[in-house]
Scaffold this motif. Structure first.
Motif, mmCIF file in Angstrom:
data_model
loop_
_atom_site.group_PDB
_atom_site.id
_atom_site.type_symbol
_atom_site.label_atom_id
_atom_site.label_comp_id
_atom_site.label_asym_id
_atom_site.label_seq_id
_atom_site.Cartn_x
_atom_site.Cartn_y
_atom_site.Cartn_z
ATOM 1 N N GLY A 1 16.750 78.429 -3.736
ATOM 2 C CA GLY A 1 17.883 77.741 -3.139
ATOM 3 C C GLY A 1 18.101 76.372 -3.760
ATOM 4 O O GLY A 1 19.237 75.973 -4.053
ATOM 5 N N LEU A 2 17.014 75.642 -3.996
ATOM 6 C CA LEU A 2 17.113 74.321 -4.625
ATOM 7 C C LEU A 2 17.548 74.437 -6.088
ATOM 8 O O LEU A 2 18.260 73.561 -6.599
ATOM 9 N N LEU A 3 17.132 75.494 -6.759
ATOM 10 C CA LEU A 3 17.598 75.712 -8.133
ATOM 11 C C LEU A 3 19.115 75.910 -8.172
ATOM 12 O O LEU A 3 19.812 75.358 -9.038
ATOM 13 N N GLY A 4 19.638 76.711 -7.229
ATOM 14 C CA GLY A 4 21.075 76.893 -7.157
ATOM 15 C C GLY A 4 21.797 75.598 -6.832
ATOM 16 O O GLY A 4 22.858 75.302 -7.411
ATOM 17 N N LEU A 5 21.240 74.805 -5.936
ATOM 18 C CA LEU A 5 21.833 73.523 -5.573
ATOM 19 C C LEU A 5 21.842 72.564 -6.757
ATOM 20 O O LEU A 5 22.823 71.847 -6.995
ATOM 21 N N TRP A 6 20.758 72.540 -7.518
ATOM 22 C CA TRP A 6 20.694 71.698 -8.710
ATOM 23 C C TRP A 6 21.756 72.097 -9.725
ATOM 24 O O TRP A 6 22.486 71.250 -10.259
ATOM 25 N N ALA A 7 21.859 73.383 -10.002
ATOM 26 C CA ALA A 7 22.798 73.853 -11.016
ATOM 27 C C ALA A 7 24.236 73.533 -10.638
ATOM 28 O O ALA A 7 25.034 73.097 -11.482
ATOM 29 N N ALA A 8 24.589 73.716 -9.368
ATOM 30 C CA ALA A 8 25.979 73.540 -8.948
ATOM 31 C C ALA A 8 26.346 72.098 -8.649
ATOM 32 O O ALA A 8 27.490 71.688 -8.887
ATOM 33 N N ALA A 9 25.400 71.314 -8.126
ATOM 34 C CA ALA A 9 25.727 69.951 -7.697
ATOM 35 C C ALA A 9 24.854 68.879 -8.332
ATOM 36 O O ALA A 9 25.357 67.830 -8.764
ATOM 37 N N GLY A 10 23.538 69.117 -8.411
ATOM 38 C CA GLY A 10 22.637 68.084 -8.927
ATOM 39 C C GLY A 10 22.922 67.711 -10.370
ATOM 40 O O GLY A 10 23.038 66.525 -10.712
ATOM 41 N N ALA A 11 23.040 68.722 -11.227
ATOM 42 C CA ALA A 11 23.304 68.447 -12.633
ATOM 43 C C ALA A 11 24.665 67.780 -12.842
ATOM 44 O O ALA A 11 24.756 66.774 -13.556
ATOM 45 N N PRO A 12 25.771 68.266 -12.243
ATOM 46 C CA PRO A 12 27.052 67.572 -12.393
ATOM 47 C C PRO A 12 27.015 66.127 -11.896
ATOM 48 O O PRO A 12 27.624 65.238 -12.510
ATOM 49 N N TRP A 13 26.320 65.882 -10.780
ATOM 50 C CA TRP A 13 26.191 64.509 -10.290
ATOM 51 C C TRP A 13 25.495 63.630 -11.337
ATOM 52 O O TRP A 13 25.920 62.499 -11.603
ATOM 53 N N LEU A 14 24.442 64.156 -11.950
ATOM 54 C CA LEU A 14 23.722 63.406 -12.979
ATOM 55 C C LEU A 14 24.615 63.163 -14.192
ATOM 56 O O LEU A 14 24.606 62.061 -14.767
ATOM 57 N N PHE A 15 25.387 64.168 -14.599
ATOM 58 C CA PHE A 15 26.289 63.998 -15.743
ATOM 59 C C PHE A 15 27.281 62.864 -15.483
ATOM 60 O O PHE A 15 27.561 62.049 -16.376
ATOM 61 N N LEU A 16 27.829 62.810 -14.263
ATOM 62 C CA LEU A 16 28.783 61.760 -13.923
ATOM 63 C C LEU A 16 28.111 60.392 -13.921
ATOM 64 O O LEU A 16 28.675 59.410 -14.425
ATOM 65 N N ARG A 17 26.913 60.309 -13.378
ATOM 66 C CA ARG A 17 26.191 59.032 -13.318
ATOM 67 C C ARG A 17 25.844 58.503 -14.697
ATOM 68 O O ARG A 17 25.844 57.289 -14.933
#
Length: 335
Positions: free
Chosen positions: A310-326
């Protein structure tokens, strides 16, 4: 012989003709076997596995079109769940379970329906029409799928009926997808994020209830769906928009847009790998390596597994894009 391939006398009688015909076809194909061809076949067959599909859909989601990437990810997750559940329900052997001499390759689990046949058709039929037009896309998707199907016969991993079952299931899933996609995409405007979150959770837990033997797919479905909804609502990310500013133009002779997309993909995949292995260690899922049971106790191994995926899916969909924006590697999507 793999223990799951053992058949009862009744099963052997009822499927004997089909098995014999399939084994003869596999043996005939394997008359062309040679080391160079086998190496090539083993490389091609990876195009029908998660080794190819996981990076492919994440590349689309992070670097090309986040909406399409989300659609394809959820479609493949549902297709994979359906395939795994039916395999366990039908309990049909692979050719090399019955005749080990045809086992050039090896695979876990049962054979019918073929996951490689099903997922290759689902992936390519969903991916190509927008770029090539429906007729040409179906021709190419069908050709790729047939080639991958041939590799499974050559390696002794599937009967022809396994491939046919996978293709038929893929067509059913694609048909349902194309019918249901338009009304599903209208739901955000009609129901809001709360309703969509509840719907995603209900689907994920329904997947686990119907097939409790493997909780990965339900967990990934829930994590990715929730992550996409959170991303879209709080920090909308655009995979296609170009980053503007002092790095616009070229970097070392390469268009800056390609450089930024390449960095996003490498960073996202690295984060996925670290999270996958890190959570596996922290949650104690590898008991042989760690010498201890799951963090949640020996009776709750699947709970830890559900949390990890579940956390892997959350990272792929939201965590990584948030990091890209930051990090300034991407820009927000225009509303």
């Amino acid at each position: 012989m793999d223990s799951i391939g053992l058949l009862s006398a009744g099963e052997a009688r009822s499927w004997g003709v089909v098995y014999q015909w399939g084994l003869e076809l596999v043996r005939t194909i394997q008359t062309i076997e040679n080391p160079a061809l086998t190496a090539l076949i083993k490389a091609i067959t990876l195009l029908g596995s998660e080794v190819f599909y996981v990076p492919a859909v994440l590349l689309v989601y992070w670097c090309i079109d986040e909406k399409k990437g989300c659609r394809w990810t959820l479609l493949l997750l549902f297709s994979s769940w359906t395939n795994s559940a039916l395999k366990v329900l039908l309990k049909q052997p692979r050719p090399y379970f019955l005749d080990p001499s045809v086992g050039i390759g090896a695979a876990s689990g049962y054979g019918l329906p073929s996951g490689h046949a099903q997922l290759s058709l689902v992936f390519w039929a969903a991916a190509l029409p927008g770029a090539l037009g429906k007729r040409r896309a179906w021709l190419i998707a069908g050709s790729i799928t047939l080639i991958i199907g041939f590799t499974r016969l050559y390696l002794g991993l599937h009967f022809p009926t396994d491939l046919l079952g996978g293709w038929l299931l893929a067509l059913v899933i694609l048909g349902a997808w194309y019918v249901l996609l338009p009304p599903l995409e209208r739901l955000p405007a009609a129901g809001g994020m709360r309703i969509l979150m509840i719907g995603a959770a209900a689907l994920a837990f329904g997947m686990n209830a119907l097939y409790p033997g493997d909780r990965r797919f339900g967990a990934l479905f829930l994590g990715f769906s929730a992550g996409y909804l959170l991303m879209r609502s709080y920090f909308p990310f655009s995979a296609s928009a170009e980053v503007r500013g002092k790095f616009s133009g070229t970097i070392l002779g390469v268009k800056s847009g390609l450089v930024f997309r390449g960095i996003r993909f490498v960073l996202g995949m690295a984060g996925t790998a670290v999270l996958y292995q890190g959570l596996k260690f922290l949650l104690g899922e590898d008991s042989l390596l760690l010498g201890r049971d799951s963090l949640f106790g020996p009776g709750h191994y699947e709970l830890g597994r559900f949390l990890r995926y579940g956390l892997l899916g959350l990272w792929a969909a939201a965590g990584a894009p948030w990091l890209f924006l930051r990090l300034g590697l991407a820009v927000p999507r225009e509303k």
